[in-house]
Write a protein that holds these residues in place. Structure first.
Motif, PDB file in Angstrom:
ATOM      1  N   ASP A 111       0.783   2.268  -6.176  1.00  0.00           N
ATOM      2  CA  ASP A 111      -0.183   3.245  -6.674  1.00  0.00           C
ATOM      3  C   ASP A 111      -0.982   3.802  -5.492  1.00  0.00           C
ATOM      4  O   ASP A 111      -1.924   3.177  -5.016  1.00  0.00           O
ATOM      5  CB  ASP A 111      -1.115   2.577  -7.682  1.00  0.00           C
ATOM      6  CG  ASP A 111      -2.114   3.538  -8.303  1.00  0.00           C
ATOM      7  OD1 ASP A 111      -2.077   4.742  -7.978  1.00  0.00           O
ATOM      8  OD2 ASP A 111      -2.922   3.078  -9.119  1.00  0.00           O
ATOM      9  N   ALA A 112      -0.587   4.984  -5.027  1.00  0.00           N
ATOM     10  CA  ALA A 112      -1.242   5.586  -3.859  1.00  0.00           C
ATOM     11  C   ALA A 112      -2.731   5.843  -4.094  1.00  0.00           C
ATOM     12  O   ALA A 112      -3.513   5.872  -3.147  1.00  0.00           O
ATOM     13  CB  ALA A 112      -0.540   6.877  -3.471  1.00  0.00           C
ATOM     14  N   ALA A 113      -3.129   6.011  -5.344  1.00  0.00           N
ATOM     15  CA  ALA A 113      -4.539   6.241  -5.654  1.00  0.00           C
ATOM     16  C   ALA A 113      -5.373   4.985  -5.404  1.00  0.00           C
ATOM     17  O   ALA A 113      -6.579   5.068  -5.220  1.00  0.00           O
ATOM     18  CB  ALA A 113      -4.691   6.688  -7.107  1.00  0.00           C
ATOM     19  N   GLN A 114      -4.722   3.833  -5.406  1.00  0.00           N
ATOM     20  CA  GLN A 114      -5.415   2.561  -5.181  1.00  0.00           C
ATOM     21  C   GLN A 114      -4.963   1.933  -3.857  1.00  0.00           C
ATOM     22  O   GLN A 114      -4.797   0.733  -3.748  1.00  0.00           O
ATOM     23  CB  GLN A 114      -5.106   1.598  -6.340  1.00  0.00           C
ATOM     24  CG  GLN A 114      -5.597   2.059  -7.678  1.00  0.00           C
ATOM     25  CD  GLN A 114      -7.113   2.106  -7.742  1.00  0.00           C
ATOM     26  OE1 GLN A 114      -7.795   1.253  -7.199  1.00  0.00           O
ATOM     27  NE2 GLN A 114      -7.645   3.102  -8.404  1.00  0.00           N
ATOM     28  N   SER A 115      -4.780   2.760  -2.864  1.00  0.00           N
ATOM     29  CA  SER A 115      -4.292   2.306  -1.565  1.00  0.00           C
ATOM     30  C   SER A 115      -5.246   1.294  -0.939  1.00  0.00           C
ATOM     31  O   SER A 115      -6.440   1.548  -0.845  1.00  0.00           O
ATOM     32  CB  SER A 115      -4.130   3.494  -0.629  1.00  0.00           C
ATOM     33  OG  SER A 115      -3.757   3.066   0.653  1.00  0.00           O
ATOM     34  N   PRO A 116      -4.734   0.151  -0.505  1.00  0.00           N
ATOM     35  CA  PRO A 116      -5.612  -0.849   0.122  1.00  0.00           C
ATOM     36  C   PRO A 116      -6.017  -0.426   1.529  1.00  0.00           C
ATOM     37  O   PRO A 116      -5.254   0.221   2.235  1.00  0.00           O
ATOM     38  CB  PRO A 116      -4.731  -2.100   0.177  1.00  0.00           C
ATOM     39  CG  PRO A 116      -3.341  -1.568   0.253  1.00  0.00           C
ATOM     40  CD  PRO A 116      -3.354  -0.284  -0.559  1.00  0.00           C
ATOM     41  N   GLU A 117      -7.226  -0.776   1.932  1.00  0.00           N
ATOM     42  CA  GLU A 117      -7.673  -0.561   3.311  1.00  0.00           C
ATOM     43  C   GLU A 117      -7.132  -1.730   4.116  1.00  0.00           C
ATOM     44  O   GLU A 117      -7.841  -2.691   4.420  1.00  0.00           O
ATOM     45  CB  GLU A 117      -9.199  -0.473   3.388  1.00  0.00           C
ATOM     46  CG  GLU A 117      -9.757   0.835   2.917  1.00  0.00           C
ATOM     47  CD  GLU A 117      -9.295   2.009   3.789  1.00  0.00           C
ATOM     48  OE1 GLU A 117      -9.150   1.861   5.021  1.00  0.00           O
ATOM     49  OE2 GLU A 117      -9.074   3.083   3.223  1.00  0.00           O
ATOM     50  N   ALA A 118      -5.847  -1.664   4.405  1.00  0.00           N
ATOM     51  CA  ALA A 118      -5.165  -2.756   5.088  1.00  0.00           C
ATOM     52  C   ALA A 118      -4.046  -2.187   5.938  1.00  0.00           C
ATOM     53  O   ALA A 118      -3.693  -1.019   5.811  1.00  0.00           O
ATOM     54  CB  ALA A 118      -4.592  -3.727   4.061  1.00  0.00           C
ATOM     55  N   PHE A 119      -3.510  -3.015   6.791  1.00  0.00           N
ATOM     56  CA  PHE A 119      -2.357  -2.618   7.580  1.00  0.00           C
ATOM     57  C   PHE A 119      -1.511  -3.853   7.843  1.00  0.00           C
ATOM     58  O   PHE A 119      -1.951  -4.981   7.661  1.00  0.00           O
ATOM     59  CB  PHE A 119      -2.761  -1.948   8.893  1.00  0.00           C
ATOM     60  CG  PHE A 119      -3.766  -2.696   9.699  1.00  0.00           C
ATOM     61  CD1 PHE A 119      -3.376  -3.666  10.600  1.00  0.00           C
ATOM     62  CD2 PHE A 119      -5.119  -2.418   9.563  1.00  0.00           C
ATOM     63  CE1 PHE A 119      -4.310  -4.353  11.343  1.00  0.00           C
ATOM     64  CE2 PHE A 119      -6.056  -3.099  10.312  1.00  0.00           C
ATOM     65  CZ  PHE A 119      -5.647  -4.073  11.199  1.00  0.00           C
TER      66      PHE A 119
END
Length: 57
Positions: free
Chosen positions: A26-34
Motif C-alpha cells: 500500500d503505497a499510501a501507507q509507505s513506511p519511513e524505512a529503508f
C-alpha cells in the motif's frame, strides 16, 4: 529527512539502499524505512559493517 530522500542521497556514497516503499503493498501507507544490501560485500567489508553497527547508534 524522509527515508526516500535518504536513499537517493546515499546512492552517491556507494551502499545499496532501497526505500521502504519498494516493500509495501500500500503505497499510501509507505513506511519511513529503508533496506540496506550487504550481498556485494566481501568478508572484510562485512566484518567492518558489523563493527560499525556495534560501535554505536
Amino acid at each position: 529527512m524522509s527515508a526516500e530522500s535518504w536513499t537517493i542521497k546515499a546512492v552517491h556514497l556507494g551502499p545499496t539502499v532501497l526505500p521502504g516503499l519498494r516493500f509495501t503493498l500500500d503505497a499510501a501507507q509507505s513506511p519511513e524505512a529503508f533496506r540496506l544490501g550487504f550481498a556485494s560485500l566481501d568478508d572484510a567489508e562485512l566484518a567492518r559493517a558489523v563493527a560499525l553497527k556495534h560501535a554505536g547508534p
